[in-house]
Structures are given as structure tokens and as C-alpha cells.
Design an enzyme around this catalytic site. Structure first.
Site, short mmCIF file in Angstrom:
data_model
loop_
_atom_site.label_atom_id
_atom_site.label_comp_id
_atom_site.label_asym_id
_atom_site.label_seq_id
_atom_site.Cartn_x
_atom_site.Cartn_y
_atom_site.Cartn_z
N ASP A 53 0.82 -1.20 0.00
CA ASP A 53 0.00 0.00 0.00
C ASP A 53 0.86 1.26 0.00
O ASP A 53 2.08 1.21 0.20
CB ASP A 53 -0.91 0.01 1.23
CG ASP A 53 -1.97 -1.08 1.19
OD1 ASP A 53 -2.30 -1.52 0.08
OD2 ASP A 53 -2.44 -1.47 2.26
N TYR A 111 6.45 -9.90 7.00
CA TYR A 111 6.29 -8.45 7.18
C TYR A 111 6.80 -8.05 8.56
O TYR A 111 6.64 -8.79 9.54
CB TYR A 111 4.82 -8.05 7.06
CG TYR A 111 4.35 -7.85 5.64
CD1 TYR A 111 4.49 -6.60 5.01
CD2 TYR A 111 3.77 -8.89 4.93
CE1 TYR A 111 4.05 -6.41 3.71
CE2 TYR A 111 3.33 -8.70 3.62
CZ TYR A 111 3.47 -7.45 3.02
OH TYR A 111 3.06 -7.27 1.73
#
Length: 246
Positions: A53, A111
Site C-alpha cells: 500500500d 512483514y
């Protein structure tokens, strides 16, 4: 002869609207495609290992493309870097089997989310860490991370405006934290994630750790009949695609 080339990149997501191409906004994909055209003279289709994003960073991100270019596959990273902006780095490149697909061949993604817990975060880190001043109970954080592991319906941890008709079941292989000075680093490993899932999971863990959310209420987020969404996503600046495994 057509060859399939896999490229590893890293990028600072601060000034990008995400990896994927978006009209009238700067994206990592668009910058890479422009560089590829200059190197190969072809309109190469990029296959990404995943999307990030707006504002999210990548220490390791992969894409592959098919090319008829005679350039040595191992040299593509060098040739690409000449045409890439300073906030994208081509780390390496190599030839892979023609059947290789950066997304579908991906076995897992790791992540990392970084939270600064010290006093007065230096402004040079504002695009790279989330600042939290209140005290966090790390035992409660560990409890919450353990509950996230395994296969669950994560519909409560997905961006609210997304279509819930998709399959929202995901499996978290690992979820853990490390303390690094004033930084709290939270890691999640899985084959795939829903939109905003990592940032929403971290937001909920923070609410749990600061005592604003009970463990029972936290557990209810995994109940498919529970209609309340998890807490809002924390800022994108603290999130990094850290490692990709094939």
C-alpha cells in the site's frame, strides 16, 4: 529465445502510492516498467510477488518478466538501476524457469512493523516508524500474537470497504516480536495477507497491550458471526515487506 527473469528490489515507499500502477499517482510498478522499456525496448508485463500500500516499504520485493533480450539475466539488475529513481534499488536478477510466477510461486512473505516507544522520536524517522507513547504490556502482546497464529477467518482484520464475499481465511505461520532499543518490531509470516491485514492486526494488538481491549473481546474478532471490525490500521510508514520465500 524467450527467458523468464526474476528481479529482487528494495524501495522506500514514502513517496509512492503503493507498488501497483495507479492512474495519476506515482507507483513502484510504473517506475520499474519505465526502466524496463529503456533496457529491453519491450513492453514487458511485470508479475509481482505481491502488492504494498501507499507509504509501505520493502526490504525485499520480487517481480519477474518475460523477455527476448540478449542481456545476461544476472546483469539486468545493473542495467535497470541506471534508469531507476533513488528510492528504488535493484538488488539482484537471475533467470528462472518459464513456469515461474512471482505471485503463485511464492511460499511465504514476512512483514515487519516498527513501533517507536521512546521519548520524542527524531523527525528523520517519521516516515519509517509508528510512534506510540503509552505503555504496552508485552505479556498481553505475546498472548495476542499466539492467538493470531494458525488458520482463521480474518474478515475482521481486513480493510472495511473491501468485498467480504472473497475468501477471508488465511494462515499465519509465525507471529512474534523483538525489542531493539526503543523500537518494538512485530513480525508476521504467511503465504498471503488480506488488504491492510497486518496494519489492522498491529492496531488491535496495541489496543490489547495497552488495556483498551480485553482478551475476550480480542478473541471475538475470530468469530465469523461477530460483526464488529477490529481496530483501525496503524500508519503505513511503520510497515516493511521484509522477506519473500519461494
Amino acid at each position: 529465445m524467450i527467458r523468464n527473469v526474476l528481479v529482487e528490489t528494495a524501495y522506500d515507499g514514502t513517496n509512492f502510492a503503493g507498488f501497483q500502477y495507479q492512474k495519476d499517482q506515482r507507483s513502484v510498478e510504473e517506475e520499474i516498467k519505465k526502466a524496463l522499456v529503456k533496457v529491453t525496448g519491450e513492453d514487458n508485463r511485470i508479475v509481482s510477488c505481491g502488492r504494498t500500500d501507499s507509504g509501505v516499504h520493502a526490504k525485499s520485493h520480487f517481480f519477474n518478466f518475460l523477455t527476448a533480450s540478449k542481456i545476461d539475466p544476472k546483469a539486468f539488475s545493473y542495467h535497470l538501476q541506471v534508469h531507476l529513481p533513488a528510492d528504488i534499488l535493484a538488488l539482484s536478477s537471475r533467470e528462472v524457469d518459464l513456469s515461474f510466477h512471482a505471485r503463485f510461486s511464492c511460499k511465504s512473505k514476512l512483514y515487519k512493523y516498527v513501533i517507536y516507544r521512546g521519548k520524542g522520536m527524531h523527525p528523520i524517522y517519521r516516515n519509517y516508524k509508528e510512534e506510540i507513547s503509552y505503555k504496552l504490556d508485552l505479556k498481553r502482546l505475546e498472548e495476542g500474537l499466539k492467538l493470531l497464529c494458525g488458520e482463521h477467518d480474518f474478515r475482521s482484520f481486513m480493510r472495511e470497504d473491501k468485498d467480504l464475499s472473497i475468501n477471508t481465511v488465511r494462515k499465519i505461520d509465525q507471529a512474534y516480536f523483538l525489542e531493539n532499543g526503543d523500537d518494538l518490531e512485530i513480525y508476521f509470516k504467511a503465504e498471503s495477507f488480506l488488504h491492510n491485514q497486518v496494519r489492522i492486526m498491529v492496531g488491535s494488538l496495541v489496543e490489547l497491550s495497552r488495556g483498551k481491549l480485553s482478551l475476550d473481546d480480542y478473541k471475538r474478532f475470530f468469530d465469523e458471526d461477530y460483526k464488529i471490525r477490529a481496530n483501525p490500521a496503524l500508519g503505513a510508514q511503520g510497515l516493511y515487506l521484509w522477506r519473500v520465500e519461494f
